[in-house]
Design a protein around this motif. Structure first.
Motif, short mmCIF file in Angstrom:
data_model
loop_
_atom_site.label_atom_id
_atom_site.label_comp_id
_atom_site.label_asym_id
_atom_site.label_seq_id
_atom_site.Cartn_x
_atom_site.Cartn_y
_atom_site.Cartn_z
N VAL A 19 -19.25 35.02 13.03
CA VAL A 19 -18.79 35.81 11.89
C VAL A 19 -19.23 37.26 12.07
CG1 VAL A 19 -19.07 36.13 9.39
CG2 VAL A 19 -18.82 33.82 10.33
N TYR A 20 -20.40 37.47 12.67
CA TYR A 20 -20.97 38.82 12.83
C TYR A 20 -22.13 38.72 13.80
CZ TYR A 20 -23.59 43.04 11.76
OH TYR A 20 -24.26 44.24 11.87
N GLU A 21 -22.38 39.83 14.51
CA GLU A 21 -23.55 39.88 15.39
C GLU A 21 -24.02 41.31 15.54
OE1 GLU A 21 -22.82 38.49 19.41
OE2 GLU A 21 -24.98 38.30 19.80
N ASP A 22 -25.31 41.51 15.57
CA ASP A 22 -25.89 42.79 16.00
C ASP A 22 -27.16 42.48 16.76
OD1 ASP A 22 -27.97 42.47 14.09
OD2 ASP A 22 -26.91 43.64 12.58
N GLU A 23 -27.99 43.49 17.02
CA GLU A 23 -29.17 43.26 17.87
C GLU A 23 -30.26 42.45 17.16
OE1 GLU A 23 -29.59 47.09 15.69
OE2 GLU A 23 -27.97 46.15 16.83
N ILE A 24 -30.13 42.33 15.83
CA ILE A 24 -31.20 41.68 15.05
C ILE A 24 -30.80 40.29 14.56
CG2 ILE A 24 -32.54 41.85 12.88
CD1 ILE A 24 -32.42 44.93 13.31
N CYS A 25 -29.53 40.10 14.25
CA CYS A 25 -29.13 38.83 13.64
C CYS A 25 -27.77 38.36 14.13
CB CYS A 25 -29.16 38.94 12.11
SG CYS A 25 -27.91 40.03 11.42
N TYR A 26 -27.49 37.09 13.82
CA TYR A 26 -26.24 36.46 14.22
C TYR A 26 -25.75 35.64 13.03
CZ TYR A 26 -22.98 33.78 17.15
OH TYR A 26 -21.85 33.23 17.70
N ALA A 27 -24.47 35.75 12.72
CA ALA A 27 -23.87 34.98 11.61
C ALA A 27 -22.74 34.12 12.17
CB ALA A 27 -23.34 35.92 10.53
N PHE A 28 -22.69 32.87 11.72
CA PHE A 28 -21.68 31.93 12.24
C PHE A 28 -21.34 30.90 11.17
CE2 PHE A 28 -24.74 28.45 13.14
CZ PHE A 28 -25.93 29.16 13.06
N LYS A 29 -20.15 30.29 11.33
CA LYS A 29 -19.70 29.31 10.33
C LYS A 29 -20.51 28.03 10.42
CE LYS A 29 -15.03 30.97 9.61
NZ LYS A 29 -13.59 30.67 9.63
N ASP A 30 -20.86 27.48 9.25
CA ASP A 30 -21.57 26.20 9.24
C ASP A 30 -20.63 25.10 9.74
OD1 ASP A 30 -24.28 25.12 7.51
OD2 ASP A 30 -22.78 23.62 8.10
N ILE A 31 -21.19 24.21 10.56
CA ILE A 31 -20.39 23.15 11.17
C ILE A 31 -19.95 22.09 10.14
CG2 ILE A 31 -22.24 21.52 11.83
CD1 ILE A 31 -20.92 21.47 14.63
N PHE A 39 -21.13 30.24 5.68
CA PHE A 39 -21.66 30.68 6.98
C PHE A 39 -23.16 30.85 6.89
CE2 PHE A 39 -20.10 34.59 4.89
CZ PHE A 39 -21.18 35.45 5.02
N LEU A 40 -23.78 30.91 8.06
CA LEU A 40 -25.23 31.02 8.17
C LEU A 40 -25.57 32.36 8.82
CD1 LEU A 40 -25.90 27.47 9.68
CD2 LEU A 40 -26.06 28.12 7.27
N VAL A 41 -26.63 32.99 8.37
CA VAL A 41 -27.11 34.20 9.03
C VAL A 41 -28.54 33.93 9.51
CG1 VAL A 41 -27.39 36.69 8.91
CG2 VAL A 41 -25.74 35.55 7.40
N VAL A 42 -28.76 34.13 10.81
CA VAL A 42 -30.07 33.82 11.41
C VAL A 42 -30.60 35.05 12.14
CG1 VAL A 42 -29.33 31.43 11.74
CG2 VAL A 42 -29.24 32.99 13.68
N PRO A 43 -31.93 35.21 12.16
CA PRO A 43 -32.50 36.26 13.01
C PRO A 43 -32.45 35.82 14.46
CG PRO A 43 -34.26 34.99 11.98
CD PRO A 43 -32.96 34.45 11.43
N LYS A 44 -32.30 36.78 15.37
CA LYS A 44 -32.34 36.42 16.79
C LYS A 44 -33.76 36.03 17.20
CE LYS A 44 -28.12 38.50 18.38
NZ LYS A 44 -27.43 39.48 19.23
N HIS A 96 -35.39 26.97 12.10
CA HIS A 96 -35.22 28.38 12.49
C HIS A 96 -34.66 29.05 11.24
CE1 HIS A 96 -33.84 31.58 15.59
NE2 HIS A 96 -33.37 31.98 14.42
N LEU A 97 -35.35 30.07 10.74
CA LEU A 97 -34.94 30.72 9.49
C LEU A 97 -33.43 30.97 9.45
CD1 LEU A 97 -35.79 32.21 6.86
CD2 LEU A 97 -36.01 34.28 8.27
N HIS A 98 -32.82 30.56 8.35
CA HIS A 98 -31.39 30.84 8.17
C HIS A 98 -31.07 30.94 6.70
CE1 HIS A 98 -31.95 26.45 8.44
NE2 HIS A 98 -30.95 26.33 7.58
N PHE A 99 -30.08 31.77 6.42
CA PHE A 99 -29.60 31.95 5.05
C PHE A 99 -28.17 31.43 4.99
CE2 PHE A 99 -32.99 34.96 5.76
CZ PHE A 99 -33.78 34.76 4.64
N HIS A 100 -27.96 30.43 4.13
CA HIS A 100 -26.61 29.94 3.87
C HIS A 100 -25.92 30.93 2.93
CE1 HIS A 100 -27.40 25.59 5.03
NE2 HIS A 100 -28.64 25.96 4.78
N VAL A 101 -24.68 31.26 3.22
CA VAL A 101 -23.86 32.04 2.28
C VAL A 101 -22.67 31.16 1.92
CG1 VAL A 101 -22.52 34.13 1.91
CG2 VAL A 101 -24.59 34.22 3.34
#
Ligand code: AMP
Length: 112
Positions: A19-31, A39-44, A96-101
């Motif tokens: 869904v999104y990526e930068d140098e600090i975090c990655y966001a992807f759709k929940d399976i 979607f989930l947002v996790v720190p790298k 691994h820390l993650h935030f559900h949206v």
């Protein structure tokens, strides 16, 4: 961490729907989506859960919340829920820390 599922997803070693990526975090759709938008947002960086957030890494979390606000605006999410489960009793299954949206349906409070 070498045997962590979300470290591997954030590094692109295990496929996901980005869904999104930068140098600090990655966001992807929940399976296993629990709402039309989920979607989930996790720190790298590997952080086990909210219980491991300290003064040394809290800027990562601040950044993640900026990203969540930006993605929500871009996706036109008028109303949404952000959840982070801590520990098995609260429902954490990936340590691994993650935030559900979650968005796109009526939600009840309090949660079950
Ligand atoms: P939690 O139970 O709060 O630790 O959340 C973990 C979430 O990760 C669950 O909603 C799972 O559906 C999701 N999940 C597990 N494996 C994958 C995967 N390979 N790709 C995307 N989401 C996953």
């Amino acid at each position: 961490m070498s045997d962590c599922l979300f470290c591997k997803i954030a590094a692109g070693e295990i496929p996901s729907t980005k869904v999104y990526e930068d140098e600090i975090c990655y966001a992807f759709k929940d399976i296993a989506p629990q709402a039309p938008v989920h979607f989930l947002v996790v720190p790298k960086e590997h952080i086990r859960s909210v219980s491991e957030i300290t003064g040394a890494n809290s800027s990562i979390v601040g950044h993640i919340f900026e990203v969540i606000a930006k993605l929500a605006e871009e996706q036109g999410l008028g109303s949404y829920r952000v959840v982070s489960n801590v520990g098995e009793q609260a429902g954490q299954s990936v340590f691994h820390l993650h935030f559900h949206v979650l968005s796109g349906r009526d939600m009840t409070w309090p949660p079950g």
